[in-house]
Design a protein around this motif. Structure first.
Motif, mmCIF file in Angstrom:
data_model
loop_
_atom_site.group_PDB
_atom_site.id
_atom_site.type_symbol
_atom_site.label_atom_id
_atom_site.label_comp_id
_atom_site.label_asym_id
_atom_site.label_seq_id
_atom_site.Cartn_x
_atom_site.Cartn_y
_atom_site.Cartn_z
ATOM 1 N N LYS A 154 0.817 -1.215 0.000
ATOM 2 C CA LYS A 154 0.000 0.000 0.000
ATOM 3 C C LYS A 154 0.852 1.267 0.000
ATOM 4 C CE LYS A 154 -3.738 -2.277 2.550
ATOM 5 N NZ LYS A 154 -4.545 -2.266 3.797
ATOM 6 N N ARG A 196 -2.747 5.338 -2.784
ATOM 7 C CA ARG A 196 -3.917 6.042 -3.327
ATOM 8 C C ARG A 196 -4.616 5.255 -4.435
ATOM 9 N NH1 ARG A 196 -0.391 10.761 -2.774
ATOM 10 N NH2 ARG A 196 0.033 10.782 -5.002
ATOM 11 N N SER A 197 -4.557 3.946 -4.339
ATOM 12 C CA SER A 197 -5.185 3.116 -5.375
ATOM 13 C C SER A 197 -6.701 3.057 -5.240
ATOM 14 C CB SER A 197 -4.621 1.688 -5.329
ATOM 15 O OG SER A 197 -4.883 1.081 -4.080
ATOM 16 N N GLN A 198 -7.237 3.447 -4.073
ATOM 17 C CA GLN A 198 -8.683 3.364 -3.887
ATOM 18 C C GLN A 198 -9.418 4.267 -4.874
ATOM 19 O OE1 GLN A 198 -10.429 1.197 -1.907
ATOM 20 N NE2 GLN A 198 -12.113 2.038 -3.130
ATOM 21 N N ALA A 199 -8.840 5.432 -5.174
ATOM 22 C CA ALA A 199 -9.474 6.332 -6.141
ATOM 23 C C ALA A 199 -9.533 5.686 -7.521
ATOM 24 C CB ALA A 199 -8.698 7.649 -6.215
ATOM 25 N N LYS A 250 -9.556 2.404 -8.058
ATOM 26 C CA LYS A 250 -10.516 1.304 -7.958
ATOM 27 C C LYS A 250 -11.937 1.820 -8.137
ATOM 28 C CE LYS A 250 -7.822 -1.563 -4.761
ATOM 29 N NZ LYS A 250 -7.761 -2.076 -3.376
ATOM 30 N N THR A 251 -12.227 2.966 -7.537
ATOM 31 C CA THR A 251 -13.565 3.539 -7.671
ATOM 32 C C THR A 251 -13.888 3.835 -9.130
ATOM 33 O OG1 THR A 251 -13.379 4.536 -5.467
ATOM 34 C CG2 THR A 251 -15.070 5.428 -6.937
ATOM 35 N N GLU A 290 -14.383 0.475 -10.964
ATOM 36 C CA GLU A 290 -15.647 -0.171 -10.603
ATOM 37 C C GLU A 290 -16.824 0.434 -11.363
ATOM 38 O OE1 GLU A 290 -15.730 0.293 -6.409
ATOM 39 O OE2 GLU A 290 -14.315 -1.356 -6.034
ATOM 40 N N THR A 331 -5.244 8.611 -9.185
ATOM 41 C CA THR A 331 -4.345 8.392 -8.042
ATOM 42 C C THR A 331 -3.454 9.595 -7.764
ATOM 43 O OG1 THR A 331 -2.512 7.454 -9.358
ATOM 44 C CG2 THR A 331 -4.251 5.953 -8.649
#
Length: 272
Positions: A30, A164-167, A169-170, A173, A198
């Motif tokens: 992460k 910052r990979s969640q941005a 992923k969103t 998705e 990211t």
């Protein structure tokens, strides 16, 4: 996470059934710069963020070629990723020499997961502190796998790892249902847009990202900086045009409201 009496050895279980050293290795993934993978039925695109230690240094390589039909993007400890990519390259060469056919992507991923799992069961070893996105093409089609430091692996339509990979992923998705039928150019565009997510406000330039492609009739290769910049300029131009249209619509709205204001005079407000 905090140091405790159960995290001094990778083989020591905590009372809650956790291996803290393995979890720490997953935290290292992460902390690394973001890596992104997407696949359609015929192509796989890998992209990563180029993050330099300082303005005086160059960035470290985060995407590696394994074979003409397999590539890997990493997030975490680059040194561990470099060693594992060399292991994957050796496996692909040995299989090709022995069987005179390309190594299936799924089989290579299993070998890699088994190698990572051994490090969670030996007290004199430490888990690899790197996550790998393995993209490839074989007889069964295009594949994208994520290999975790714990020894687990998962197949994805699209995935992002690292800082910052969640941005990203969103974004993926929201779009992943269309990836299966996407063209090569659309996949590249979506990969670069996911990379932009990211950066969190930082201006995206071709020097900040690396993009690689492989597909049917197209061996693994990296896109040059000019090609990446052209894609960036294309969707930034579209965004500017949409913003301009929005400003014109907002300017027209007050004029219409002004014309209707006289007709509303004398109307009592609704009681609540």
């Amino acid at each position: 996470m905090f140091r405790n009496q159960y995290d001094t050895d990778v083989t020591t279980w905590s009372p809650t059934g956790r291996l803290f050293q393995v979890e720490y290795a997953m935290e290292a993934v992460k902390q690394g710069s973001a890596a992104i993978g997407l696949r359609s039925r015929s192509h796989v695109v890998l992209a990563c963020v180029n993050k330099a230690q300082s303005e005086l240094s160059s960035h470290q390589k985060k995407i590696f070629k394994v074979d003409d039909h397999i590539g890997v993007a990493i997030a975490g400890l680059t040194a561990d990723g470099r060693v594992l990519s060399r292991y994957m390259r050796s496996e692909a060469i040995n299989h090709s020499f022995t069987y005179e056919s390309p190594l299936p992507v799924g089989r290579l991923v299993v070998h890699l997961a088994d190698k990572a799992q051994v490090c969670t069961q030996r007290s004199w070893k430490r888990p690899y502190g790197v996550g790998l996105l393995v993209g490839g093409l074989d007889e069964s089609g295009a594949h994208l796998y994520y290999n975790c430091p714990s020894g687990n692996y998962f197949e994805y339509q699209a995935f992002a790892i690292g800082s910052r990979s969640q941005a990203a992923k969103t974004y993926l998705e929201r779009r992943f249902e269309s990836f299966a039928d996407s063209s090569r150019e659309d996949l590249i565009k979506d990969a670069i847009l996911a990379v932009r997510e990211t950066l969190q406000g930082e201006t995206l330039k071709s020097s900040l990202c690396t993009v690689s492609v492989l597909g049917v009739g197209e061996p693994f290769h990296f896109l040059d900086q000019e090609t990446i910049q052209k894609v960036i300029d294309t969707f930034e131009k579209v965004a500017d045009e949409e913003e301009g249209d929005g400003d014109e619509a907002e300017a027209a709205a007050p004029a219409e409201e002004g014309g209707d204001a006289s007709g509303d005079q004398g109307v009592d407000p609704m009681e609540t």
